[in-house]
Design an enzyme around this catalytic site. Structure first.
Site, PDB file in Angstrom:
ATOM      1  CB  SER A  83      39.093  57.266  34.078  1.00  0.00           C
ATOM      2  OG  SER A  83      39.607  56.708  32.892  1.00  0.00           O
ATOM      3  CE  LYS A 118      42.962  55.328  34.588  1.00  0.00           C
ATOM      4  NZ  LYS A 118      41.899  54.650  33.859  1.00  0.00           N
TER       5      LYS A 118
END
Lengths: 420, 183
Positions: free
Chosen positions: B104, B141
């Site tokens: 991601s 993230k």
């Protein structure tokens, strides 16, 4: 008042270590089992609330309480040791006087911080928690014994938020009247009963007892305990750890052993491990004790408990020489016909390896031996334990510890890192 | 049966040069013999190494106090060798390594299999990359405070950004400060 001493104690340390890398364990009952998955040696608060006792054999505990939701871990000392070293390193930043007392406790001299004890302790607590994920409690008082009392309150009373200070007479007396004699450091149930027989019912009454009377009636240890309760320090901070007097490696077996061959393998493994510890501290051993015993908890079995000291011709740190001594010791000890549960090796008469005197007929470890041991240790450090080992230790090691619930070594092995 | 001494070149005194009788360790004597015969093997030199050292000592790598000879001109410029710990770890007590397994964050240069260096002592600031715990699961993230709230941004178009609402269990486990990739 004497300068303040803080006792910093990690809350449910082993269980907390497991939670750092496995957040799913938070809020759930967690127990950590001793070597060989035998007894409960750490419990999270939730596990305590279920009534799981400290030191209780797990197989008995399972029958006694509903342990369906309990998460079980084998002891992962590699992980706990690394996190402990991190905590201690952080604590060293909060005081010039640090005494590491155990894997999860340390005493800190707080002289000079008198006017900001609570903020300093809160900052310490916040830092350890943020940097390592380990929650700690801080108890502050003029003596170690009282710091222990303060720490207990810091841990149990949620209103304290992990920090409790006992720095004045009134606060000390109030706390001492609220706890049990057995809550004091070094007071076991038997001693408490004897004190109660004398009309000393709680720690406050003990504090008010004449220390000389207690020395005559009991011993100097109890006299010192009373002085400590009165705020007079009798146990000083020891910043430098005393030199090790012995090194012990012992284990219970995963199953009972009865053959000489398997015992030999086990004892050789322990001796080799002890030799490695010895060298890591640059020591040599002059004496060894080999011991083994049967399962004391199985009275229906024939019992045997053997201890054999072996004097080494000259102090050594050479695994080969120590293996020979261990084999010699075991040969003297071994009796066929018993089922052995545990064995171990203790190294004694430790001296600096550099200072070993040669004997008339036996040379100290030769440079070649030392170089060989250095190479073995370096290989095992670099490529993992037992990359190179003596054949006497065996390869199958079917007796090895049961560690059915072991978590990864998140902080010390590249292969076992947390995956995210 | 053939007598050994009658064989040429074994027992007899070589002609020409003067000789002396010496006591040598057998491996060294054999070595000398093979040297003379021209049958020396590569491993034979070990005969000289096979002697236990009488003692050991350490020699400082560079020492400017030599009594004679010109002192090394590099002495004044000695530095310690490059230390990768120093490069990668600012605060050892608070630094952990984790292995990345998600893609991601490939846009930020973080690929599955990389080792991320996580510093728990760093307070997250807007735009830094964090290892966070969201509803009990680890995730990597980019950290974006928005007004009173917070957005966790992925850096891969196939992963949506995550808006953190108050009811979700969220915490920053640590700030990712470096990433190591084995090529």
């Amino acid at each position: 008042m004497a300068p303040p001493i803080a006792l910093v104690d990690c809350n449910n340390f082993y269980a907390s270590c497991e939670r750092v890398f496995q957040p799913a364990l938070r809020g759930k009952p967690v127990v950590v089992l001793s070597n060989n998955d035998g007894c409960v040696i750490a419990r999270s608060n939730e596990a305590k609330a279920l009534g799981i006792d400290m030191g209780e054999p797990w197989h008995i505990c399972r029958k006694r309480v509903d342990t369906g939701g309990v998460i079980v871990r084998s002891s992962n000392y590699t992980l706990y040791g690394d996190l402990s070293a991190r905590v201690m390193q952080i604590l060293a930043g909060f005081t010039p006087d640090l005494e590491i007392y155990s894997i999860d406790e340390a005493f800190l001299g707080f002289a000079g911080f008198e006017d900001r004890l609570v903020p300093h302790a809160r900052e310490l607590r916040r830092t350890v928690l943020q940097w390592t994920g380990i929650p700690v409690s801080v108890g502050i008082a003029p003596t170690k014994t009282l710091a222990k009392v303060a720490n207990r309150r810091a841990k149990k009373d949620p209103a304290c938020a992990g920090v409790f200070v006992l720095q004045n007479e009134a606060a000390i007396d109030a706390e001492l009247s609220a706890i049990e004699l057995t809550d004091l450091w070094g007071v076991a149930r038997r001693l408490a009963a004897r004190l109660r027989d004398l009309g000393i019912a709680n720690p406050l009454m003990l504090k008010r007892t004449d220390p000389r009377f207690l020395r005559e009636r009991f011993n100097v240890v109890l006299e010192r305990l009373v002085l400590e309760l009165r705020g007079i320090p009798c146990m000083v901070l020891e910043d430098t750890p005393p030199q090790r007097k012995s090194i012990m490696v012992s284990r219970s077996f995963s199953r009972m052993l009865d053959t000489r061959h398997e015992l030999k393998e086990a004892v050789a493994t322990f001796a080799a491990r002890a030799a490695e510890k010895l060298r890591s501290q640059k020591l040599a051993a002059g004496r060894m004790i080999v011991f083994l015993h049967t399962n004391r908890f199985r009275p229906q079995d024939a019992q045997y408990d053997g201890v054999q000291p072996v004097t080494l011709p000259v102090a050594t740190a050479d695994t080969g020489r120590l293996l020979a001594a261990a084999e010699h010791g075991l040969a003297a000890l071994y009796r066929p016909g018993f089922r052995y549960k545990k064995a171990g090796v203790i190294l004694l008469d430790l001296a600096a390896a550099e200072a070993v005197q040669r004997e008339l007929f036996d040379a100290a470890d030769s440079p070649a031996s030392r170089a060989r041991m250095r190479a073995v240790d370096a290989l095992n450090r670099r490529f993992g334990r037992d990359t190179v080992c003596y054949a006497a230790s065996g390869v199958r090691r079917a007796w090895k510890l049961r560690m059915g619930y072991l978590s990864p070594r998140y902080t010390t092995s590249w292969e076992e890192l947390l995956r995210v | 049966m053939q007598g050994y001494t009658s064989r040429k070149g074994i027992g007899g005194r070589p002609r020409g040069e003067p000789t002396a009788v010496l006591r040598l360790p057998l491996p060294v004597a054999n070595l000398a013999r093979r040297l003379r015969e021209g049958t020396l093997r590569a491993g034979d030199i070990n005969a000289f190494l096979d002697v236990e050292a009488a003692g050991e000592g350490s020699v400082p790598l560079i020492d400017g106090t030599a009594a004679c000879g010109f002192p090394s001109p590099a002495d004044d410029y000695l530095d310690s060798p490059l230390d990768f710990n120093e490069l990668l770890i600012r605060n050892p007590a608070a630094t952990f390594a984790v292995r990345l397994s998600s893609d991601s964050m490939t846009g930020a240069g973080l690929f599955p299999g990389d080792i991320a260096v996580v510093d728990r002592s760093v307070t997250p600031t807007a735009g830094c990359i964090v290892l966070a715990l969201l509803d009990g699961e680890f995730t990597v993230k980019r950290y974006r405070p928005r007004g009173n709230g917070l957005v966790l941004e992925a850096e891969n178009a196939s992963f949506p950004d995550i808006e953190i609402s108050a009811e979700r269990a969220f915490e920053v486990w640590g700030v990712i400060t470096k990433s190591i990739r084995m090529l």
